[in-house]
Design an enzyme around this catalytic site. Structure first.
Site, PDB file in Angstrom:
ATOM      1  N   ARG A   1       5.854  20.087  16.034  1.00  0.00           N
ATOM      2  CA  ARG A   1       5.380  18.807  16.610  1.00  0.00           C
ATOM      3  C   ARG A   1       4.931  17.837  15.502  1.00  0.00           C
ATOM      4  NH1 ARG A   1       7.165  21.419  20.299  1.00  0.00           N
ATOM      5  NH2 ARG A   1       6.432  21.418  22.468  1.00  0.00           N
TER       6      ARG A   1
ATOM      7  N   SER B   1       2.200  18.867  27.297  1.00  0.00           N
ATOM      8  CA  SER B   1       1.154  19.632  26.600  1.00  0.00           C
ATOM      9  C   SER B   1       0.173  18.667  25.962  1.00  0.00           C
ATOM     10  CB  SER B   1       1.751  20.487  25.489  1.00  0.00           C
ATOM     11  OG  SER B   1       2.689  21.378  26.004  1.00  0.00           O
TER      12      SER B   1
ATOM     13  N   GLU C   1      -2.195  17.131  20.942  1.00  0.00           N
ATOM     14  CA  GLU C   1      -0.804  16.806  20.639  1.00  0.00           C
ATOM     15  C   GLU C   1      -0.530  15.340  20.963  1.00  0.00           C
ATOM     16  OE1 GLU C   1       3.033  17.072  22.679  1.00  0.00           O
ATOM     17  OE2 GLU C   1       2.848  19.203  22.236  1.00  0.00           O
TER      18      GLU C   1
END
Ligand code: EPU
Length: 337
Positions: free
Chosen positions: A162, A237, A333
């Site tokens: 990520r 998420s 995130e």
């Protein structure tokens, strides 16, 4: 080019947070994008893609520039691969579906991820055993300071979990205009290692899956545990899965023998944040009109007209609790503004 003032961003972020932009413009060409960047009426500019990885906590005191560049084309073909260029404003899932219809393989495991093509390299989106970096050749990006366009090849993007250079050293310096992917048009590399995909294919009685079958399986899994942002505001998420020292993990095992983990290196393991949040008692918890999703604890949800700050406070409470219980600092995130 229509610049709208005092514009609600509710329909432009998948959390469905109702904050206002000082001004808003949707650009469909490079020319318009440059003109919007150069407009002197608004000093601050804010670049917006699909709005699927952000939490807005206040009004945006800027000209919001919505990247709406469209188009997709095959730019090259080799013995085994096609190279497909897609413009930043294309909807990611629609692009995946189009590729599958053309029998172009490689991104079927990334079906149903919300957001736009242009955002995919920024956080190296990933799911069910595939990440963008696996199929990424290059992207063209506009330098907002110089107005020059640069092509970034895979290595230069410094992809990680990520992560990419666009979230780090080059943050806010480049606007991604298009992305070129390498995909297969025969001998597809079907990836079904991720446990849930195998189970789903067995349920459909499929032994030799096609890319379409894998896509169907991924869609079924996602629909079974991730809320559809069109129905319930969310940003996928909310946290990253933390990577901890193996010694730390072994210590945790003494009290939590069933904690799942994935080896990252000799000395490190990744543990699912969803498991930690669930075992901290947050799964399915609802506070007024927001909360933690009841099927996947990694997802925070806006059931109605929650504010960005409500959700941010909940995220902070979860972080503190996880730290207290497990000694692990989980990182967000999503980008908070
Ligand atoms: N788990 C729980 N409780 C929960 C959720 C998960 O115990 O409420 C446990 C599961 O039982 C399983 C493990 O955690 O053992 C992993 O769960 P899952 O397969 O659902 O995946 P994840 O690690 O929670 C990651 C990505 C997702 C991606 C899936 C599938 C991150 C931050 N998230 O989630 O990505 O779809 O794997 O590959 O890496 C996103 O980034 O927005 C996203 C949805």
């Amino acid at each position: 080019m229509l610049i709208e003032k005092n514009f609600s961003l509710k329909n432009h972020n998948t959390f469905g947070i109702d904050v206002k932009a000082k001004a808003f413009v949707s650009v469909e060409s490079l020319e318009d994008l440059k003109a919007a960047l150069n407009t002197s009426s608004y000093e601050n500019k804010f670049i917006l893609g699909g709005g699927s990885n952000m939490l807005l906590t206040k009004n945006v005191d800027a000209l919001v520039i919505h990247i709406n560049l469209k188009g997709k084309e095959v730019v090259n073909q080799t013995k085994d691969e096609v190279h497909v260029k897609a413009y930043a404003g294309e909807n990611w899932h629609e692009f995946v579906v189009w590729c599958i219809e053309q029998n172009f393989g490689g991104i079927e495991n990334l079906s149903l991820i919300p957001g736009s093509v242009g955002a995919t390299p920024i956080q190296n989106i990933g799911a069910y055993g595939v990440e963008i970096k696996d199929v990424f050749i290059s992207c063209d990006a506009l330098n907002v300071k110089t107005g020059n366009i640069k092509t970034f090849f895979n290595e230069e993007c410094q992809f990680g979990y990520r992560e990419s250079v666009f979230k780090q050293d080059l943050k806010n310096l480049y606007i991604i205009l298009s992305v070129t992917f390498k995909l297969t048009f025969k001998n597809h590399h079907i990836k079904t290692n991720y446990g849930a995909i195998t189970t789903e294919l067995e349920r459909f009685n499929i032994e030799n899956p096609t890319i379409k079958d894998v896509s169907k399986a991924v869609i079924a899994i996602r629909e079974s545990k991730l809320p559809n942002p069109k129905e319930i505001g969310n940003s996928g998420s909310f946290f990253k899965n933390p990577i901890i020292k193996k010694s730390h993990y072994l210590k945790l095992l003494e009290n939590f023998p069933e904690i799942p983990h994935y080896a990252v290196s000799e000395s490190e393991v990744k543990v699912p944040a969803g498991w930690l949040i669930e075992h901290a008692g947050f799964k399915g918890k609802t506070f007024k009109n927001y909360g933690v999703h009841n099927k996947q604890a990694l997802v925070l949800v806006n059931y109605g007209d929650a504010s960005g700050n409500d959700i941010l406070n909940l995220a902070n409470l979860i972080q503190h609790t996880i730290n207290r219980l497990f000694g692990i600092q989980i990182e967000m995130e999503v980008n908070v503004f």
